[in-house]
Scaffold this motif. Structure first.
Motif, PDB file in Angstrom:
ATOM      1  N   UNK A   1       0.752  -1.154   0.154  1.00 26.89           N
ATOM      2  CA  UNK A   1       0.128   0.266  -0.207  1.00 26.89           C
ATOM      3  C   UNK A   1       0.831   1.135   0.637  1.00 26.89           C
ATOM      4  N   UNK A   2       0.561   1.648  -1.268  1.00 26.82           N
ATOM      5  CA  UNK A   2       1.534   3.755  -0.878  1.00 26.82           C
ATOM      6  C   UNK A   2       0.562   4.349  -0.112  1.00 26.82           C
ATOM      7  N   UNK A   3       1.112   4.546   1.442  1.00 30.25           N
ATOM      8  CA  UNK A   3       0.453   5.578   1.884  1.00 30.25           C
ATOM      9  C   UNK A   3       1.199   7.043   1.747  1.00 30.25           C
ATOM     10  N   UNK A   4       0.840   7.350   0.405  1.00 31.08           N
ATOM     11  CA  UNK A   4       1.443   8.177  -0.061  1.00 31.08           C
ATOM     12  C   UNK A   4       0.913   9.869   1.033  1.00 31.08           C
TER      13      UNK A   4
ATOM     14  N   UNK B   1      -3.541   3.902  -3.078  1.00 25.15           N
ATOM     15  CA  UNK B   1      -2.835   3.014  -4.172  1.00 25.15           C
ATOM     16  C   UNK B   1      -2.039   1.369  -3.228  1.00 25.15           C
ATOM     17  N   UNK B   2      -2.448   0.555  -4.297  1.00 21.06           N
ATOM     18  CA  UNK B   2      -1.984  -1.138  -4.283  1.00 21.06           C
ATOM     19  C   UNK B   2      -1.237  -1.128  -5.420  1.00 21.06           C
ATOM     20  N   UNK B   3       0.160  -1.212  -5.343  1.00 23.71           N
ATOM     21  CA  UNK B   3       0.534  -1.813  -6.071  1.00 23.71           C
ATOM     22  C   UNK B   3       1.499  -3.223  -6.223  1.00 23.71           C
ATOM     23  N   UNK B   4       1.730  -3.668  -6.828  1.00 21.19           N
ATOM     24  CA  UNK B   4       2.481  -4.938  -7.093  1.00 21.19           C
ATOM     25  C   UNK B   4       3.565  -4.695  -8.001  1.00 21.19           C
TER      26      UNK B   4
END
Length: 970
Positions: A292-295, A531-534
């Motif tokens: 999780x991109x904790x932006x 944003x959840x990025x693989x």
DNA sequence: CTGCTACATTATACTTTGTGCATG
DNA sequence: TCATGCACTTTGTATAATGTAGCA
């Protein structure tokens, strides 16, 4: 008057700056489309951010300086310091970035800084208009130095500001900055993800993991059709053997950190997740590292009140973001007592959390659980101030950023415990009266005054299933962004479903296939799944859709999708290259149409009613089609794309009305705006609070006749107006009631279905059909009458006129001038057959015009030289006649000129008059004779020597002696 | 805590086709 | 008398979006 002009220019400058930035952003976006490399994206994003930060810091420093009223010298010094403080690429270089690679950005940043500095000057002046108040303040301060000791006005002002002006709204600049920060943070997190992903591929780490694995678990790599269940033994083994550690990151390279974590079998959640990914990869399972991109928020100040909190959790590097809080090793040696204290707390947390109590799990050494439960406020405060992660992070911050406070931080454990007790005692007695005071008091007592920890109520997790039991998250600190699952793995299981499936595997928490639980768990910890990025193969793919069920909630918190897609485009290719390929073993023959059919039937929505979403399928369809040629092999990537798109189209209906306001898929009529209508009105997908829910695709945009004209569309004959009643809020009028603009001020609006392509009369006999104003509105090429062309050339009208070719002025738009909108004309519209004739004539004309222009300029230059020389000569003569005893300077001038005349080219460095004379004689061939030949004669003005200045209508007549006279023509 | 409404404030979109005077 | 050029002057309204407070 003067002030107004100034402010105008400054406004212009400011808006110019904005437009520059915006233009730059646009450029960057367009450049993605063209080149689309991540490096460029990153460079531009970071470059802009730096520029903004630098600009901001400089302007802020200036403002501050001005407000304080420092003398100029001081100003200069502080300004210089500020410059030094700025982030520069040299800083970046120092951290190992190649200057070559960043060269472009560097230049850009430098230029930007220059520009911003200049502009800031303007802004400062502009601001000073508004900040006049600061001057008297400074004066009063100087005059009455005792006033700031008393500090009389502070409380009054504060109270005032609270009651009258509670919050200043974020300006456009703040928003822009927030967006830039958001983007840059995203890029950083993407880079971090790629870094971790690449380390997961490290053969040494993989081999080490394999060597630890019991041999019976190695069989998994031989399974032909992997299922989620098959993963469970290995996941539970991993869960038993690797633990999330609760200590400070050593800040080495991630690779060595990971190796260390592997060795000690414990690490940060990030490391543990990475290890699990490495293990799966070692077992030849297709695996992604998911994060999780904790932006930082896209909206300015959105996380203002939790900023310190958030920051602290971030600075902690995810140390305490442990999905499970496992027992830390007590022998962990820590530098600061605060840390060790925190660590003790951690242990407590861990112990209680392991007991499984979903409520207030934190207990201080001197209080037990029951106490906490009975006194929520004490729990509040303790969770607010004693939270291990926060205080740990605080100490981190204070150490990192405030070395001065380090000594303060080095308090004895006993002192700290005392403070805690005091704090709890205070909170127990003064709960209701002055929470904030207690907080500040406690804050002061606490050494970590640098970060203000907000007081937050302990959050009760309504369903244990959603968080604690699923993911084993400690909810003791559930009211803050701690404990959210941030990292996990996705393993491709070919044995799942018909087509295979990416399975969520959170090995640190021994959870397999828990993708539905992530959202709830994250929500419980105040982390949104924006944003959840693989990550795989150094690439990345956005898989947020898989985990996020309530897309409408996160959609507004995400950056504009065009930018994000452009950023991810190259990464997606890398990712699909690494994971999308099919191994021989799992190669399946999939009938593409079957897949689509299956997806369609699984979708309870009417796909046909989503014409604009069909395009979403487009790519997948194409992929399937193209691969269908290769014996119907659908690759994993396109299958996943389809899965994600299907999720996008099958989002459940929100239960609150407001969610429909900007929902991508659904709409309720009440949120339609003036220019929107439902056509066709249906199908009804459901109801929300009595309002029918329609597909968003039914929403049609209405425009006026004139607006449609710009798109080369005209209203069909006999069309009735469908909607213009929205302005009257809810009243529905009969369509035939409307005229152009009727008495009620309603506007005639039409929908797309009422239009047809624009049919303008064709050009006949070389005559251009015009509108009622005798012109042609050229909004686009499509708006040209058939058989005509638009010639956008300056001065072309006169050419057409001279050739007696019919032409009409081309109006291309409007602009506001002199307080009203005026049409903007550009070029002419002529019949196509005359195009070449006109262009030829135009070229000829232009050539002629240019030649004339050149001639004119040369003549002007000559004339000006004449004037200059003549005036010198005249002056000399006057000197000679009347100034016998004149200053030596003029005579020396004279000498110089004389010398030059006799010795051309010699001694040229001595005087400035040489070249004019040379030019004179060389170019004009007028042979202005030496003005010193005869002292007295009658001036003769020859016609060939006179020149005419068109601009001033002045004829310059010249005598051979050099004397000139100017005659103004009447 | 969430959702809803009302209200305030800010941002943005839409609007849209000269005139009078001096001078040559 | 007519053609041409220049100065004049910094819209204003409606609506959407956003933020906040208060209430259920």
């Amino acid at each position: 008057m003067r002030t107004r002009q100034d402010s105008k220019t400054q406004k212009d400058q400011a808006s110019g700056k904005e437009s520059t930035v915006r233009g730059a952003l646009r450029d960057s976006e367009s450049s993605h489309n063209e080149t689309g490399t991540l490096a460029e994206t990153s460079r531009e994003g970071v470059g802009k951010f730096l520029r903004r930060v630098n600009a901001r810091s400089s302007s802020r420093s200036k403002k501050q300086d001005c407000a304080v009223g420092l003398p100029t010298s001081v100003l200069k010094v502080s300004g210089k310091q500020e410059v030094d403080k700025r982030v520069t690429w040299s800083d970046v270089d120092a951290h190992g970035c190649s200057r070559d690679a960043m060269g472009n950005t560097l230049r850009e940043v430098d230029e930007g800084r220059l520009q911003d500095n200049v502009l800031d000057g303007g802004e400062e002046m502009y601001d000073s208009d508004w900040e006049d108040g600061s001057i008297p303040v400074a004066c009063s301060k100087e005059n009455h130095p005792e006033s700031d000791i008393k500090g009389v006005t502070i409380e009054f002002d504060a109270a005032d500001s609270v009651t009258k002006k509670p919050v200043r709204r974020a300006s456009a600049e703040d928003k822009e900055l927030a967006e830039l920060v958001h983007k840059v943070h995203l890029l950083c997190l993407l880079a971090r993800g790629r870094l971790i992903d690449s380390v997961c591929d490290d053969p040494l780490i993989q081999a080490s993991l394999l060597s630890l694995l019991p041999s019976y678990l190695l069989k998994i790599s031989e399974v032909s059709k992997l299922t989620a269940n098959a993963l469970s033994p290995i996941v539970s083994w991993f869960h038993d053997n690797f633990h999330v550690r609760s200590s400070v990151s050593t800040r080495r390279s991630f690779h060595s950190d990971l190796a260390h974590a592997l060795e000690s079998r414990e690490g940060t959640p990030e490391e543990i997740a990475a290890l699990s990914v490495a293990l799966f990869r070692a077992l030849k399972l297709t695996t992604r590292f998911v994060s999780i991109l904790d932006v930082a928020s896209l909206k300015p100040e959105a996380d203002k009140n939790v900023s310190s909190n958030q920051d602290s959790s971030r600075v902690g590097g995810g140390i305490f973001n442990a999905p499970t809080l496992m027992v830390a090793k007590p022998e962990e040696v820590l530098a600061s007592p605060v840390k060790s204290f925190s660590c003790d707390k951690k242990e407590n947390v861990c112990e209680t959390s392991s007991k499984g109590s979903p409520e207030c799990k934190y207990s201080s050494p001197k209080s037990n659980n029951t106490q906490s439960k009975k006194s929520p406020v004490s729990c509040e405060l303790s969770s607010g101030n004693l939270d291990p992660s926060s205080s740990m992070a605080c100490s981190d911050i204070s150490e990192a950023c405030h070395p001065k406070e380090k000594s303060q931080a080095l308090k004895r454990k006993g002192d700290l415990e005392f403070e805690m007790q005091l704090e709890m005692a205070l909170s127990a007695t003064n709960v209701a009266t002055s929470k904030s005071n207690i907080c500040s008091d406690v804050k002061d007592l606490n050494s970590n005054s640098s970060t203000v920890l907000p007081v937050k109520r302990l959050k009760k997790i309504e369903s244990g299933e959603s968080s604690t039991s699923c993911l084993g998250i400690s909810t003791a600190v559930g009211s803050r962004k701690v404990g959210a699952p941030l990292y996990w793995a996705e393993v491709y299981c070919s044995g799942e479903n018909l087509t295979g499936k990416w399975v969520h595997v959170d090995a640190a928490n021994a959870i397999i296939d828990g993708e539905q639980k992530v959202e709830a768990a994250a929500a419980a910890c105040k982390t949104s799944l924006r944003y959840i990025v693989a990550f795989a193969g150094c690439g990345a793919k956005d898989v947020t859709r898989r985990y996020c069920m309530k897309w409408y909630r996160i959609a507004p918190k995400r950056v504009n999708s065009a930018w994000w897609d452009a950023v991810l485009a190259p990464l997606r290719e890398l990712e699909s290259g690494a994971t999308g390929g099919m191994t021989q073993m799992e190669k399946r023959h999939v009938n593409a149409s079957n897949i689509l059919e299956a997806l369609k039937t699984s979708n309870y929505l009417y796909r046909d009613s989503f014409p604009n979403h069909v395009s979403l399928y487009g790519d997948s369809d194409l992929n399937v089609e193209s691969s269908a040629k290769d014996s119907f092999v659908a690759d994993r990537n396109s299958l996943e794309d389809m899965e994600l798109e299907t999720r996008a189209l099958t989002e459940p209906l929100p239960t609150n009305q407001q969610a429909y306001k900007n929902h991508q898929l659904y709409v309720i009529e009440r949120w339609l705006n003036k220019y929107q209508i439902l056509y066709p009105k249906g199908p009804i997908l459901g109801f929300c609070s009595g309002h029918a829910v329609y597909p968003r695709s039914c929403v049609q945009t209405l425009k006026t006749k004139e607006r449609w004209l710009r798109e080369a569309l005209q209203v069909k004959a006999n069309e009735v107006i469908k909607n213009s009643s929205k302005s009257k809020k809810g009243q529905d009028f009969e369509p035939e009631d409307y005229d152009e603009v009727d008495a009620r001020g309603n506007i005639e609006l039409y929908g797309k279905w009422q239009l047809e392509p624009l049919r303008l009369p064709s050009a006949v006999n070389g005559i251009v059909p015009r509108n009622e104003r005798g012109q042609v509105d050229v909004w686009s090429e499509k708006c040209l009458p058939p058989g005509t062309v638009h010639l956008r050339l300056p001065r072309v009208y006169s050419v057409a006129k001279r050739l007696e070719i019919d032409s009409a002025p081309a109006m291309v738009g409007f602009e506001f001038r002199n307080g009203r909108s005026t049409p903007v004309f550009d070029g002419i519209v002529v019949c196509a057959e005359f195009k070449d004739t006109i262009l030829e004539a135009y070229a000829e004309e232009e050539e002629k015009r240019e030649a004339e222009e050149k001639k004119r300029r040369e003549a002007q230059a000559t004339s000006r030289w004449y004037q200059l020389l003549s005036s010198i000569v005249t002056r000399q003569r006057l000197n000679n006649c009347y100034g016998n005893n004149s200053t030596s300077q003029s005579s020396s001038n004279f000498q110089n000129v004389k010398k030059t005349n006799s010795n051309v080219g010699v001694d040229s460095s001595q005087n400035d008059w040489q070249s004019p004379n040379q030019v004179d004689r060389g170019d004009t061939k007028l042979h202005a004779p030496s003005p010193f030949q005869s002292e007295e004669h009658e001036h003769v003005y020859l016609i060939e020597d006179q020149s005419f200045d068109e601009e001033n209508s002045v004829t310059t007549k010249r005598c051979h002696c050099g004397f000139t006279i100017q005659v103004e023509e009447l």
